[in-house]
Design a protein around this motif. Structure first.
Motif, PDB file in Angstrom:
ATOM      1  N   ASN A 158     -10.005   0.857  -2.989  1.00  0.00           N
ATOM      2  CA  ASN A 158     -10.885   1.023  -2.188  1.00  0.00           C
ATOM      3  C   ASN A 158     -10.293   1.768  -0.751  1.00  0.00           C
ATOM      4  OD1 ASN A 158     -12.986   0.557  -0.177  1.00  0.00           O
ATOM      5  ND2 ASN A 158     -13.615  -1.301  -0.454  1.00  0.00           N
ATOM      6  N   SER A 175      -4.986  -0.913  -3.422  1.00  0.00           N
ATOM      7  CA  SER A 175      -6.358  -1.112  -3.628  1.00  0.00           C
ATOM      8  C   SER A 175      -6.882   0.260  -4.008  1.00  0.00           C
ATOM      9  CB  SER A 175      -7.079  -1.658  -2.482  1.00  0.00           C
ATOM     10  OG  SER A 175      -8.271  -1.682  -2.342  1.00  0.00           O
ATOM     11  N   ILE A 210      -2.820  -4.228   0.703  1.00  0.00           N
ATOM     12  CA  ILE A 210      -4.188  -3.465   0.225  1.00  0.00           C
ATOM     13  C   ILE A 210      -3.409  -2.211  -0.232  1.00  0.00           C
ATOM     14  CG2 ILE A 210      -5.651  -4.505   1.763  1.00  0.00           C
ATOM     15  CD1 ILE A 210      -5.358  -2.100   3.639  1.00  0.00           C
TER      16      ILE A 210
END
Length: 451
Positions: free
Chosen positions: A328, A326, A323
């Motif tokens: 997010n 990412s 991640i």
């Protein structure tokens, strides 16, 4: 009007120049701030204790020695980093917003087993360094407010440290590093001036080394003091001109020595063997508003340094989870929570201020900061092609000699392996086991009755 206009232009240009130097992220000055801030925080408070364990002469010599060895190992790390960057740029593989870390350099240049070594020791060293900062917070604040025990204070500062979950990367951390240098400088000179001119301690005895255990425990604390604590590449990655860092780090070490040597020498001179009983130097100073300010500034600095160590661990963890790239941020914030919880657990379990530094220095700093970069460099440069194509050639002060580089590297590896990992590990573990036997795990208030 023309004169006024010229004066305004000159003023504006000066303001722009000041802004570029002091506020621009990624500058050499910004890297110096970061390197200086993460190099020494709570360990500043433990050095008078180390001097009492080792004696004045050994304490000074070992600080100078490990400062120099730390600069050299940093040079080895930056040299291999330069090779790796050249490979990425030549093959157009550089990813935007990707933080390059030491284990990735080792993997690209030497393979997956070296990657595993780099990942293991760097991650453990930075986790341990963050844990040490949290232990130091709970220990240091007690000297100005003993209404709560040290374990309770550790709970409180552990909760505060959860705010580091929201730091995205090192470039978002500039102002705090500037404040960190000021905080350390104030505390160092407060201890120096107070010890020389204001504290009274009659008939201080300076026995020097009292046992081999004490002596080598002190040396491993100084090993931990220098070497950038495995954060070299994370600092370089935040720079606009990474190749300047080898010089930046030398300047950082020189400045750090102006803080650590005067404070350690003066406090040990004033209090002598009394420092053997106090790993935290602030314990021996009389209550005053200046001491209170020093404690508050050190607490703030320790939280800043906690974040400086934990952000690279967050990056490693995010890469393992897939991640890291990412967009997010919420997922990243939640993924980071277990890391901080683990640190809080170990800080509560082993709250032995000073002893933890020595253990980490003997096992983790010795390998991650000194031995691994030097050995990796020798393995990579054993081939003539690698030496010819190296971005960083041997320095002129050893006559551009690769033999000289190998001799220095081999000397560092042998010295640190024998003194640091050998005698140092034996002494520091003996000291730690003694503390555990005496105070127990999860001690409520470590050394609270010695004042």
């Amino acid at each position: 009007m023309e004169s006024f206009g010229n004066r305004s232009t000159r003023t504006s240009a000066m303001e722009d120049q000041i802004s570029r130097v002091f506020l621009r992220r990624g500058s050499a000055f910004d890297a110096w701030l970061t390197a200086t801030t993460v190099q020494v925080a709570q360990v500043l408070l433990t050095l008078p204790h180390s001097f009492a364990q080792m004696g004045l002469a050994s304490g000074v010599v070992f600080q100078l020695l490990y400062g120099a060895l730390g600069c050299w190992s940093c040079y080895m790390t930056t040299s291999l980093y330069a090779d790796y960057i050249w490979i990425l740029d030549s093959q157009k593989l550089r990813k935007e917003n990707h933080i390059i870390q030491w284990y990735e350099v080792l993997e690209a240049l030497l393979g997956r087993w070296w990657k595993a070594l780099g990942l293991l020791f760097n991650c453990m060293l930075m986790l341990s360094a963050a844990t040490i900062q949290l232990v130091a917070c709970g220990n240091t604040v007690w000297y100005i407010n003993d209404n709560l025990d040290k374990r309770t204070w550790t709970y409180i500062f552990g909760a505060i440290c959860f705010s580091t979950l929201f730091i995205r990367m090192a470039r978002n951390y500039h102002l705090w590093m500037f404040l960190g240098v000021f905080m350390t400088s104030y505390t160092a000179w407060y201890m120096t001036i107070a010890a020389l001119f204001f504290e009274k301690h009659q008939n201080a005895v300076h026995t020097g080394p009292t046992s081999s255990v004490e002596y080598f425990t002190g040396t491993t604390n100084i090993i931990y003091t220098f070497g950038s604590h495995a954060l070299t590449l994370e600092i370089i990655e935040a720079m606009d001109q990474p190749r300047k860092f080898k010089f930046v780090y030398v300047y950082a070490i020189l400045y750090i020595l102006t803080l650590t040597l005067p404070s350690a020498i003066s406090v040990y001179w004033r209090f002598g063997d009394k420092m053997l009983e106090h790993p935290n130097a602030l314990a021996v100073f009389s209550p005053s508003k200046f001491k209170t300010i020093a404690v508050i500034l050190m607490l703030a600095h320790q939280i800043i340094e906690f974040a400086a160590f934990i952000v690279p661990v967050f990056a490693m963890w995010e890469k393992m989870l897939g991640i890291h790239h990412s967009n997010n941020q919420t997922i990243k914030y939640f993924a980071r929570i277990p890391i901080v919880l683990i640190i809080c657990l170990f800080a509560l379990m082993l709250p032995f201020f000073g002893s933890i530094n020595s253990v980490v220095g003997s096992f983790l700093s010795s390998i991650a900061v000194y031995i691994l970069p030097c050995v990796a460099f020798m393995v990579i440069r054993q081939h003539e092609e690698s030496r010819e194509n190296a971005i960083e050639q041997p320095p002129i002060w050893i006559f551009n000699s690769w033999v000289g580089v190998y001799c220095i590297n081999l000397g560092i590896v042998l010295w640190v392996a024998i003194v640091g990992m050998g005698f140092g590990a034996w002494a520091s573990m003996y000291s730690l086991f003694h503390k555990v036997e005496r105070f127990g795990l999860f001690s409520k208030c470590f050394e609270c009755n010695k004042l």
